[in-house]
Design a protein around this motif. Structure first.
Motif, PDB file in Angstrom:
ATOM      1  N   TRP A  85       0.656  -1.019  -0.003  1.00  0.00           N
ATOM      2  CA  TRP A  85      -0.202   0.098  -0.058  1.00  0.00           C
ATOM      3  C   TRP A  85       0.668   1.250   0.192  1.00  0.00           C
ATOM      4  O   TRP A  85       0.597   2.254  -0.814  1.00  0.00           O
ATOM      5  CB  TRP A  85      -0.831   0.058   1.267  1.00  0.00           C
ATOM      6  N   VAL A  86       1.884   1.034   0.997  1.00  0.00           N
ATOM      7  CA  VAL A  86       2.823   2.370   1.039  1.00  0.00           C
ATOM      8  C   VAL A  86       3.612   2.845  -0.316  1.00  0.00           C
ATOM      9  O   VAL A  86       3.734   3.716  -0.719  1.00  0.00           O
ATOM     10  CB  VAL A  86       3.862   2.351   2.117  1.00  0.00           C
ATOM     11  N   VAL A  87       4.092   1.460  -0.883  1.00  0.00           N
ATOM     12  CA  VAL A  87       4.712   1.795  -2.239  1.00  0.00           C
ATOM     13  C   VAL A  87       3.775   2.263  -3.301  1.00  0.00           C
ATOM     14  O   VAL A  87       4.148   3.063  -3.966  1.00  0.00           O
ATOM     15  CB  VAL A  87       5.248   0.280  -2.413  1.00  0.00           C
ATOM     16  N   ASN A  88       2.395   1.908  -3.474  1.00  0.00           N
ATOM     17  CA  ASN A  88       1.706   2.439  -4.481  1.00  0.00           C
ATOM     18  C   ASN A  88       1.203   3.605  -4.075  1.00  0.00           C
ATOM     19  O   ASN A  88       1.128   4.680  -4.948  1.00  0.00           O
ATOM     20  CB  ASN A  88       0.320   1.364  -4.493  1.00  0.00           C
ATOM     21  N   ASP A  89       0.972   4.079  -2.826  1.00  0.00           N
ATOM     22  CA  ASP A  89       0.575   5.375  -2.447  1.00  0.00           C
ATOM     23  C   ASP A  89       1.752   6.269  -2.636  1.00  0.00           C
ATOM     24  O   ASP A  89       1.273   7.408  -3.180  1.00  0.00           O
ATOM     25  CB  ASP A  89       0.208   5.404  -1.005  1.00  0.00           C
ATOM     26  N   THR A  90       2.979   5.991  -2.745  1.00  0.00           N
ATOM     27  CA  THR A  90       4.115   6.728  -2.820  1.00  0.00           C
ATOM     28  C   THR A  90       4.535   6.921  -4.233  1.00  0.00           C
ATOM     29  O   THR A  90       5.442   7.813  -4.763  1.00  0.00           O
ATOM     30  CB  THR A  90       5.143   6.696  -1.823  1.00  0.00           C
ATOM     31  N   MET A 120       7.198   4.767  -4.762  1.00  0.00           N
ATOM     32  CA  MET A 120       8.463   4.672  -4.650  1.00  0.00           C
ATOM     33  C   MET A 120       8.728   3.172  -3.871  1.00  0.00           C
ATOM     34  O   MET A 120       7.539   2.649  -3.134  1.00  0.00           O
ATOM     35  CB  MET A 120       9.089   5.804  -3.723  1.00  0.00           C
ATOM     36  N   SER A 121       9.666   2.840  -4.092  1.00  0.00           N
ATOM     37  CA  SER A 121      10.143   1.217  -3.409  1.00  0.00           C
ATOM     38  C   SER A 121      10.441   1.794  -2.070  1.00  0.00           C
ATOM     39  O   SER A 121      10.918   2.687  -1.730  1.00  0.00           O
ATOM     40  CB  SER A 121      11.327   0.687  -4.065  1.00  0.00           C
ATOM     41  N   ILE A 122      10.253   0.750  -1.067  1.00  0.00           N
ATOM     42  CA  ILE A 122      10.512   0.934   0.345  1.00  0.00           C
ATOM     43  C   ILE A 122      11.926   1.443   0.538  1.00  0.00           C
ATOM     44  O   ILE A 122      12.191   2.424   1.227  1.00  0.00           O
ATOM     45  CB  ILE A 122      10.458  -0.378   1.112  1.00  0.00           C
ATOM     46  N   SER A 123      12.963   0.946  -0.268  1.00  0.00           N
ATOM     47  CA  SER A 123      14.497   1.535  -0.316  1.00  0.00           C
ATOM     48  C   SER A 123      14.582   2.802  -0.762  1.00  0.00           C
ATOM     49  O   SER A 123      15.120   3.823   0.021  1.00  0.00           O
ATOM     50  CB  SER A 123      15.171   0.612  -1.219  1.00  0.00           C
ATOM     51  N   GLU A 124      13.683   3.464  -1.718  1.00  0.00           N
ATOM     52  CA  GLU A 124      13.810   4.701  -2.343  1.00  0.00           C
ATOM     53  C   GLU A 124      13.177   5.735  -1.242  1.00  0.00           C
ATOM     54  O   GLU A 124      13.723   6.618  -1.042  1.00  0.00           O
ATOM     55  CB  GLU A 124      12.878   4.707  -3.517  1.00  0.00           C
ATOM     56  N   ILE A 125      11.974   5.017  -0.496  1.00  0.00           N
ATOM     57  CA  ILE A 125      11.536   5.820   0.505  1.00  0.00           C
ATOM     58  C   ILE A 125      12.387   6.223   1.802  1.00  0.00           C
ATOM     59  O   ILE A 125      12.591   7.370   2.129  1.00  0.00           O
ATOM     60  CB  ILE A 125      10.349   5.082   1.232  1.00  0.00           C
ATOM     61  N   LYS A 168       4.020   7.345   7.147  1.00  0.00           N
ATOM     62  CA  LYS A 168       2.919   6.485   5.888  1.00  0.00           C
ATOM     63  C   LYS A 168       2.498   5.160   6.306  1.00  0.00           C
ATOM     64  O   LYS A 168       1.221   4.982   6.170  1.00  0.00           O
ATOM     65  CB  LYS A 168       4.037   6.300   4.657  1.00  0.00           C
ATOM     66  N   GLU A 169       3.351   4.504   6.943  1.00  0.00           N
ATOM     67  CA  GLU A 169       2.982   3.083   7.465  1.00  0.00           C
ATOM     68  C   GLU A 169       1.736   3.189   8.544  1.00  0.00           C
ATOM     69  O   GLU A 169       0.733   2.490   8.562  1.00  0.00           O
ATOM     70  CB  GLU A 169       4.202   2.354   8.083  1.00  0.00           C
ATOM     71  N   THR A 170       1.898   4.299   9.564  1.00  0.00           N
ATOM     72  CA  THR A 170       0.717   4.337  10.358  1.00  0.00           C
ATOM     73  C   THR A 170      -0.274   4.655  10.019  1.00  0.00           C
ATOM     74  O   THR A 170      -1.690   4.114   9.983  1.00  0.00           O
ATOM     75  CB  THR A 170       1.106   5.297  11.544  1.00  0.00           C
ATOM     76  N   GLY A 171      -0.419   5.762   8.704  1.00  0.00           N
ATOM     77  CA  GLY A 171      -1.714   5.880   7.991  1.00  0.00           C
ATOM     78  C   GLY A 171      -2.333   5.043   7.275  1.00  0.00           C
ATOM     79  O   GLY A 171      -3.507   4.687   7.379  1.00  0.00           O
ATOM     80  N   CYS A 172      -1.421   3.798   6.725  1.00  0.00           N
ATOM     81  CA  CYS A 172      -2.125   2.920   6.035  1.00  0.00           C
ATOM     82  C   CYS A 172      -2.625   1.883   7.194  1.00  0.00           C
ATOM     83  O   CYS A 172      -3.588   1.485   6.780  1.00  0.00           O
ATOM     84  CB  CYS A 172      -0.681   2.373   5.326  1.00  0.00           C
ATOM     85  N   LEU A 173      -2.009   1.728   8.215  1.00  0.00           N
ATOM     86  CA  LEU A 173      -2.765   1.017   9.425  1.00  0.00           C
ATOM     87  C   LEU A 173      -3.908   1.224   9.886  1.00  0.00           C
ATOM     88  O   LEU A 173      -4.905   0.388   9.876  1.00  0.00           O
ATOM     89  CB  LEU A 173      -1.721   0.633  10.412  1.00  0.00           C
ATOM     90  N   LYS A 174      -4.260   2.598   9.929  1.00  0.00           N
ATOM     91  CA  LYS A 174      -5.624   3.169  10.079  1.00  0.00           C
ATOM     92  C   LYS A 174      -6.642   2.818   9.067  1.00  0.00           C
ATOM     93  O   LYS A 174      -7.837   2.155   9.306  1.00  0.00           O
ATOM     94  CB  LYS A 174      -5.356   4.826  10.314  1.00  0.00           C
ATOM     95  N   ILE A 175      -6.145   2.763   8.047  1.00  0.00           N
ATOM     96  CA  ILE A 175      -7.181   2.237   6.566  1.00  0.00           C
ATOM     97  C   ILE A 175      -7.168   0.871   7.016  1.00  0.00           C
ATOM     98  O   ILE A 175      -8.576   0.195   6.972  1.00  0.00           O
ATOM     99  CB  ILE A 175      -6.426   2.498   5.420  1.00  0.00           C
ATOM    100  N   ALA A 176      -6.228   0.115   7.143  1.00  0.00           N
ATOM    101  CA  ALA A 176      -6.373  -1.346   7.277  1.00  0.00           C
ATOM    102  C   ALA A 176      -7.222  -1.795   8.501  1.00  0.00           C
ATOM    103  O   ALA A 176      -8.249  -2.525   8.251  1.00  0.00           O
ATOM    104  CB  ALA A 176      -5.016  -2.025   7.304  1.00  0.00           C
ATOM    105  N   ALA A 177      -7.056  -1.212   9.630  1.00  0.00           N
ATOM    106  CA  ALA A 177      -7.653  -1.417  10.739  1.00  0.00           C
ATOM    107  C   ALA A 177      -9.475  -1.100  10.602  1.00  0.00           C
ATOM    108  O   ALA A 177     -10.048  -1.495  11.299  1.00  0.00           O
ATOM    109  CB  ALA A 177      -7.338  -0.700  12.153  1.00  0.00           C
ATOM    110  N   ALA A 178      -9.624   0.022  10.005  1.00  0.00           N
ATOM    111  CA  ALA A 178     -11.190   0.136   9.749  1.00  0.00           C
ATOM    112  C   ALA A 178     -11.716  -0.577   8.585  1.00  0.00           C
ATOM    113  O   ALA A 178     -12.849  -0.610   8.521  1.00  0.00           O
ATOM    114  CB  ALA A 178     -10.912   1.718   8.959  1.00  0.00           C
ATOM    115  N   MET A 179     -10.945  -1.583   8.164  1.00  0.00           N
ATOM    116  CA  MET A 179     -11.716  -2.466   7.239  1.00  0.00           C
ATOM    117  C   MET A 179     -12.156  -3.432   7.977  1.00  0.00           C
ATOM    118  O   MET A 179     -11.754  -3.613   9.297  1.00  0.00           O
ATOM    119  CB  MET A 179     -10.550  -3.143   6.233  1.00  0.00           C
ATOM    120  N   GLN A 180     -12.974  -4.596   7.473  1.00  0.00           N
ATOM    121  CA  GLN A 180     -13.783  -5.425   8.355  1.00  0.00           C
ATOM    122  C   GLN A 180     -13.506  -6.693   8.374  1.00  0.00           C
ATOM    123  O   GLN A 180     -13.112  -7.326   9.429  1.00  0.00           O
ATOM    124  CB  GLN A 180     -15.189  -5.407   7.800  1.00  0.00           C
ATOM    125  N   ASP A 181     -13.055  -7.304   7.160  1.00  0.00           N
ATOM    126  CA  ASP A 181     -12.839  -8.785   7.467  1.00  0.00           C
ATOM    127  C   ASP A 181     -11.527  -9.193   6.610  1.00  0.00           C
ATOM    128  O   ASP A 181     -11.615 -10.175   5.754  1.00  0.00           O
ATOM    129  CB  ASP A 181     -14.129  -9.430   7.015  1.00  0.00           C
TER     130      ASP A 181
END
Ligand code: S3P
Length: 178
Positions: free
Chosen positions: A40-45, A47-52, A64-77
């Motif tokens: 998700w972070v790679v697609n959003d930015t 950039m590869s993780i190394s580039e970031i 970025k990762e924390t932002g992404c986890l908030k999205i993941a945690a808001a999902m349901q199943d």
């Protein structure tokens, strides 16, 4: 199989333990959507993780990762493969605990080294000299183990076991809970 449990299943563990290989297999078996925080972070930015890490540093990546986890945690199943360092942030850990079941794929340091030794996209290990890599993995694992151990389910992962078999074992541990 589709269960009625609506929480997420989070796969955590050190890099190289097999989260991003096993998560799709588990998602398929459980007929649940798949989410991978690194992807998700790679697609959003774009950039590869190394580039970031190289261009913006680890702190920025963690935000970025924390932002992404908030999205993941808001999902349901969903079945979520969580980047190895994400649970170091206690807020992240609490978020995951609240929104699903945390499954720790536990792997020995020597085994981790075998798996990630030649991987160029592991910035935390990329610049560590070969002879110091095992020690670095041990250090990071020591810092993280307390968090990993607070997972709901702990699954030992070894090199001589196929990912299909590990997935089966995880499935048998979660099927009573979901
Ligand atoms: C990291 C693990 C990586 C990735 C980043 C940082 C870590 O994810 O998020 O390189 O801190 O352990 P994987 O665990 O999926 O390799």
């Amino acid at each position: 199989m589709k269960s009625t449990y609506t929480g997420n299943l989070f796969l955590v563990g050190f890099m190289g333990c097999g989260k991003s290989t096993i998560a799709p297999l588990l998602a398929e078996k459980l007929k649940r959507p798949l989410f991978d925080t690194d992807e998700w972070v790679v697609n959003d930015t774009g950039m590869s993780i190394s580039e970031i890490f190289a261009n913006y540093g680890e702190k920025w990546f963690r935000e970025k990762e924390t932002g992404c986890l908030k999205i993941a945690a808001a999902m349901q199943d969903s079945v979520v493969s969580v980047g190895g360092g994400a649970i170091l942030n206690s807020q992240n850990f609490i978020l995951l605990k609240k929104s699903g079941i945390i499954i720790y794929l536990k792997c020995a340091p020597e085994e981790i080294l075998n798996r990630v030794r030649n991987d160029k996209n592991r910035p935390l290990l990329a610049n560590v000299p070969e002879q110091d890599k095992l020690e670095k993995i041990r250090q990071l694992l020591t810092q993280r183990e307390t968090y990993y151990q607070m997972s709901d389910i702990i699954v030992n992962v070894k090199n001589d076991e196929s990912v299909q078999h590990v997935t089966k074992r995880i499935f048998s541990r979660v099927e009573d809970l979901i």
